[in-house]
Design a protein around this motif. Structure first.
Motif, PDB file in Angstrom:
ATOM      1  N   GLY A   1      17.365-103.370-106.538  1.00 54.73           N
ATOM      2  CA  GLY A   1      16.766-104.155-107.601  1.00 54.73           C
ATOM      3  C   GLY A   1      17.697-104.326-108.783  1.00 54.73           C
ATOM      4  N   GLU A   2      17.274-105.102-109.726  1.00 56.32           N
ATOM      5  CA  GLU A   2      18.117-105.469-110.861  1.00 56.32           C
ATOM      6  C   GLU A   2      18.601-104.254-111.639  1.00 56.32           C
ATOM      7  OE1 GLU A   2      20.248-107.735-113.494  1.00 56.32           O
ATOM      8  OE2 GLU A   2      19.303-108.329-111.604  1.00 56.32           O
ATOM      9  N   ASN A   3      17.774-103.220-111.765  1.00 54.26           N
ATOM     10  CA  ASN A   3      18.127-102.086-112.603  1.00 54.26           C
ATOM     11  C   ASN A   3      18.497-100.833-111.818  1.00 54.26           C
ATOM     12  OD1 ASN A   3      17.563-103.496-115.054  1.00 54.26           O
ATOM     13  ND2 ASN A   3      15.388-103.255-114.601  1.00 54.26           N
ATOM     14  N   ASP A   4      18.648-100.942-110.522  1.00 49.76           N
ATOM     15  CA  ASP A   4      18.947 -99.748-109.744  1.00 49.76           C
ATOM     16  C   ASP A   4      20.221 -99.903-108.921  1.00 49.76           C
ATOM     17  OD1 ASP A   4      15.655 -99.328-109.962  1.00 49.76           O
ATOM     18  OD2 ASP A   4      16.861 -97.510-110.070  1.00 49.76           O
ATOM     19  N   LEU A   5      20.096-100.311-107.673  1.00 51.41           N
ATOM     20  CA  LEU A   5      21.237-100.301-106.763  1.00 51.41           C
ATOM     21  C   LEU A   5      21.549-101.691-106.231  1.00 51.41           C
ATOM     22  CD1 LEU A   5      20.250 -97.012-105.007  1.00 51.41           C
ATOM     23  CD2 LEU A   5      22.182 -97.313-106.533  1.00 51.41           C
ATOM     24  N   TYR A   6      22.738-101.824-105.671  1.00 49.06           N
ATOM     25  CA  TYR A   6      23.240-103.137-105.262  1.00 49.06           C
ATOM     26  C   TYR A   6      22.396-103.738-104.139  1.00 49.06           C
ATOM     27  CZ  TYR A   6      26.373-106.926-104.102  1.00 49.06           C
ATOM     28  OH  TYR A   6      26.901-108.168-103.888  1.00 49.06           O
ATOM     29  N   TRP A   7      22.110-105.020-104.297  1.00 49.57           N
ATOM     30  CA  TRP A   7      21.359-105.793-103.303  1.00 49.57           C
ATOM     31  C   TRP A   7      21.961-107.189-103.330  1.00 49.57           C
ATOM     32  CZ3 TRP A   7      15.280-105.750-103.060  1.00 49.57           C
ATOM     33  CH2 TRP A   7      14.844-106.519-101.985  1.00 49.57           C
ATOM     34  N   GLY A   8      22.660-107.581-102.241  1.00 52.67           N
ATOM     35  CA  GLY A   8      23.264-108.903-102.251  1.00 52.67           C
ATOM     36  C   GLY A   8      24.364-109.059-101.225  1.00 52.67           C
ATOM     37  N   PRO A   9      25.190-110.105-101.378  1.00 52.25           N
ATOM     38  CA  PRO A   9      26.234-110.404-100.392  1.00 52.25           C
ATOM     39  C   PRO A   9      27.344-109.351-100.418  1.00 52.25           C
ATOM     40  CG  PRO A   9      26.431-111.842-102.304  1.00 52.25           C
ATOM     41  CD  PRO A   9      25.153-111.098-102.466  1.00 52.25           C
ATOM     42  N   ILE A  10      27.950-109.129 -99.251  1.00 54.11           N
ATOM     43  CA  ILE A  10      29.031-108.159 -99.120  1.00 54.11           C
ATOM     44  C   ILE A  10      30.155-108.736 -98.272  1.00 54.11           C
ATOM     45  CG2 ILE A  10      27.572-106.104 -99.377  1.00 54.11           C
ATOM     46  CD1 ILE A  10      27.537-105.829 -96.336  1.00 54.11           C
ATOM     47  N   LEU A  11      31.322-108.128 -98.374  1.00 56.41           N
ATOM     48  CA  LEU A  11      32.481-108.448 -97.550  1.00 56.41           C
ATOM     49  C   LEU A  11      32.946-107.172 -96.859  1.00 56.41           C
ATOM     50  CD1 LEU A  11      34.505-110.499-100.193  1.00 56.41           C
ATOM     51  CD2 LEU A  11      33.070-111.446 -98.362  1.00 56.41           C
ATOM     52  N   TRP A  12      33.425-107.320 -95.624  1.00 53.91           N
ATOM     53  CA  TRP A  12      34.019-106.200 -94.898  1.00 53.91           C
ATOM     54  C   TRP A  12      35.520-106.463 -94.768  1.00 53.91           C
ATOM     55  CZ3 TRP A  12      31.408-101.852 -93.700  1.00 53.91           C
ATOM     56  CH2 TRP A  12      30.008-101.905 -93.635  1.00 53.91           C
ATOM     57  N   ILE A  13      36.322-105.460 -95.111  1.00 56.02           N
ATOM     58  CA  ILE A  13      37.773-105.558 -95.012  1.00 56.02           C
ATOM     59  C   ILE A  13      38.296-104.354 -94.245  1.00 56.02           C
ATOM     60  CG2 ILE A  13      39.947-105.614 -96.302  1.00 56.02           C
ATOM     61  CD1 ILE A  13      38.431-106.945 -98.580  1.00 56.02           C
ATOM     62  N   GLU A  14      39.176-104.605 -93.272  1.00 52.55           N
ATOM     63  CA  GLU A  14      39.760-103.489 -92.528  1.00 52.55           C
ATOM     64  C   GLU A  14      40.919-102.906 -93.321  1.00 52.55           C
ATOM     65  OE1 GLU A  14      41.530-102.316 -88.129  1.00 52.55           O
ATOM     66  OE2 GLU A  14      40.573-104.253 -88.461  1.00 52.55           O
ATOM     67  N   ARG A  15      40.889-101.603 -93.519  1.00 51.61           N
ATOM     68  CA  ARG A  15      41.923-100.929 -94.291  1.00 51.61           C
ATOM     69  C   ARG A  15      42.184 -99.556 -93.665  1.00 51.61           C
ATOM     70  NH1 ARG A  15      40.646 -99.675-100.484  1.00 51.61           N
ATOM     71  NH2 ARG A  15      41.050-101.919-100.710  1.00 51.61           N
ATOM     72  N   GLU A  16      43.431 -99.341 -93.241  1.00 46.10           N
ATOM     73  CA  GLU A  16      43.852 -98.063 -92.677  1.00 46.10           C
ATOM     74  C   GLU A  16      42.914 -97.599 -91.560  1.00 46.10           C
ATOM     75  OE1 GLU A  16      44.116 -95.404 -95.980  1.00 46.10           O
ATOM     76  OE2 GLU A  16      45.895 -96.381 -96.825  1.00 46.10           O
ATOM     77  N   GLY A  17      42.554 -98.541 -90.699  1.00 41.08           N
ATOM     78  CA  GLY A  17      41.727 -98.211 -89.544  1.00 41.08           C
ATOM     79  C   GLY A  17      40.256 -98.054 -89.833  1.00 41.08           C
ATOM     80  N   GLU A  18      39.849 -98.303 -91.084  1.00 37.43           N
ATOM     81  CA  GLU A  18      38.440 -98.211 -91.449  1.00 37.43           C
ATOM     82  C   GLU A  18      37.926 -99.569 -91.911  1.00 37.43           C
ATOM     83  OE1 GLU A  18      37.938 -93.593 -92.939  1.00 37.43           O
ATOM     84  OE2 GLU A  18      38.114 -95.181 -94.448  1.00 37.43           O
ATOM     85  N   GLN A  19      36.644 -99.787 -91.683  1.00 42.12           N
ATOM     86  CA  GLN A  19      35.972-100.984 -92.175  1.00 42.12           C
ATOM     87  C   GLN A  19      35.346-100.641 -93.525  1.00 42.12           C
ATOM     88  OE1 GLN A  19      36.283-103.774 -90.312  1.00 42.12           O
ATOM     89  NE2 GLN A  19      37.395-102.555 -88.794  1.00 42.12           N
ATOM     90  N   THR A  20      35.788-101.321 -94.580  1.00 39.62           N
ATOM     91  CA  THR A  20      35.333-100.998 -95.928  1.00 39.62           C
ATOM     92  C   THR A  20      34.552-102.156 -96.518  1.00 39.62           C
ATOM     93  OG1 THR A  20      37.206 -99.520 -96.293  1.00 39.62           O
ATOM     94  CG2 THR A  20      36.051-100.309 -98.249  1.00 39.62           C
ATOM     95  N   LEU A  21      33.399-101.832 -97.100  1.00 38.67           N
ATOM     96  CA  LEU A  21      32.495-102.820 -97.691  1.00 38.67           C
ATOM     97  C   LEU A  21      32.837-103.022 -99.154  1.00 38.67           C
ATOM     98  CD1 LEU A  21      28.618-102.626 -97.468  1.00 38.67           C
ATOM     99  CD2 LEU A  21      29.744-102.691 -99.683  1.00 38.67           C
TER     100      LEU A  21
END
Length: 331
Positions: free
Chosen positions: A88-108
Motif C-alpha cells: 500500500g501507499e504507506n507500507d511496502l512496495y506494490w507495482g512494476p518490477i524488473l529482473w536483471i541477471e547479476r553474478e549468476g543471480e536474478q535480482t529484482l
C-alpha cells in the motif's frame, strides 16, 4: 479453463525431488514442457530473539509484485495475528518490477522510481540462496535451500497442464532488527499454459490444504515434508531426511485427517494426520498465522509436526495453508 468438477476427475500428478542448484531461477524457466513460470512466492515462518514468531509472504511475477504480508503470529489460536507491514501507499512496495541477471543471480528492481525511494525492496534468487530485503532492512533475511529439497509437481491433462515447485530452506537474518534464531521458508513457483494465469489454473483449483514442515534433530540433521490435499482423491506428498532417499506419494497413497474446532462464531482446522510411505505424521496447531492482508482467501496455521514412533525434533516449524473457500474437515 473449462468448467470441470475436479472432485470427479482422476488427476495424476508426477512428483519428484531435486536440488535447488540444478534449477533455472529466472522467469524464463521452462522446466515443464509448454508451460511458463507465472508466479513466485517467497515465504518464511521465523522466530526472532525477542520471542516473536512471524509469517512472511511476498508474491512476485515476471513484471510486477502486488501481494505481501509480514505479520506477528498469535499463540492464541482464536486471535488474529498482528499485521506489521503490508502492500500500500504507506507500507511496502506494490507495482512494476524488473529482473536483471547479476553474478549468476536474478535480482529484482522496482520499476516505479517514486515508490522505489519510498519503499526499497531487493530480492535476489540464485542456486545457493534467496536474499530478501524490504522496508529499509525491517525484513532482512536469507533463505538457504536445503540439499535435495525441492518438491516438483507436474500435472498434465484436461482442463490444462500445470506445474509447481516448492524449495524448502533454512532461514537466517533479522526482522525489525531482531535476529532470527530459527525458521523454515522457501520459494514456491507456479507454471501454467501461455495466456493463462496461475491463479485460475488447475492446480489452484485442486488445492484445499498444503502442509509444509522442517524439523531439526539433536544430531543436527534436518527432516522436511511437503503435502498437498486436493479435490477428490488428489494428493501429493514428499518427505526427506538428510542423507536418506526421499519418500514420494500421490493420490490414494496419501491418507489424511483434518480436524476442525469451533469457538464462538469462528471455525478452523487445528489438528491433522498424514499417512504416506509407511509413516504417520501429526500436525497440532500452535500459532494463528492467518493474514488480514491481500491473502486471496488463504489462511495459515503454524504448528508442530511429529512422526509417530520417531525421535522428537529439537526444533520444528510447520504451516498448514488452508484455502478457505474449498477446505472442509477430513475424516
Amino acid at each position: 479453463m473449462a468448467d470441470i468438477d475436479m472432485s470427479k476427475v482422476t488427476v495424476i500428478p508426477y512428483v519428484s525431488m531435486a536440488d535447488a542448484s540444478v534449477h533455472d531461477h529466472s522467469t524464463r524457466d521452462k522446466q515443464f514442457p509448454g508451460l511458463h513460470n507465472d508466479l513466485l512466492f517467497l515465504w518464511a515462518m521465523a522466530d526472532t530473539a525477542d520471542g516473536k514468531r512471524y509469517e512472511l509472504v511476498r508474491t512476485l511475477s515476471a513484471s510486477a509484485t502486488y501481494d505481501f504480508t509480514v505479520h506477528e503470529c498469535s499463540t492464541e489460536l482464536w486471535s488474529d495475528p498482528r499485521n506489521v507491514w503490508f502492500p500500500g501507499e504507506n507500507d511496502l512496495y506494490w507495482g512494476p518490477i524488473l529482473w536483471i541477471e547479476r553474478e549468476g543471480e536474478q535480482t529484482l528492481f522496482p520499476a516505479n522510481l517514486d515508490m522505489r525511494a519510498k519503499h526499497p525492496i531487493r530480492v535476489s534468487l540464485g542456486p545457493e540462496r534467496y536474499v530478501w530485503k524490504e522496508h529499509r532492512d525491517g525484513v532482512d533475511i536469507v533463505l538457504t535451500p536445503l540439499p535435495m529439497n525441492v518438491t516438483t509437481i507436474y500435472v498434465p491433462g484436461p482442463p490444462d497442464d500445470v506445474g509447481y515447485t516448492s524449495s524448502g530452506c533454512s532461514v537466517s537474518g533479522s526482522i525489525q532488527g531482531s535476529p532470527i534464531v530459527g525458521g523454515y521458508g522457501g520459494l514456491d513457483r507456479m507454471y501454467c499454459l501461455p495466456g493463462m494465469s496461475a491463479q485460475v489454473s488447475k492446480i489452484a483449483e485442486l488445492e484445499h490444504y498444503w502442509f509444509v514442515w522442517g524439523a531439526v534433530f539433536a544430531d543436527g540433521h534436518w527432516e522436511t515434508g511437503n503435502a498437498m490435499l486436493g479435490a477428490g482423491d488428489y494428493a501429493t506428498a514428499t518427505f526427506h531426511r538428510q542423507g536418506a532417499d526421499p519418500i514420494v506419494a500421490t493420490n490414494r497413497e496419501v491418507g489424511s485427517k483434518v480436524v476442525w474446532e469451533t469457538k464462538g462464531d469462528v471455525r478452523q482446522p487445528v489438528h491433522a494426520r498424514l499417512e504416506f510411505g509407511g509413516r504417520t505424521f501429526t500436525f497440532d496447531a500452535t500459532h494463528n498465522a492467518a493474514a488480514a492482508a491481500v491473502s486471496m482467501g488463504i489462511a495459515w496455521m503454524h504448528g508442530n509436526v511429529r512422526e509417530q514412533g520417531a525421535p522428537e525434533p529439537v526444533q520444528c516449524w510447520s504451516t498448514m495453508e488452508v484455502i478457505k473457500i474449498r477446505a472442509t474437515p477430513r475424516d
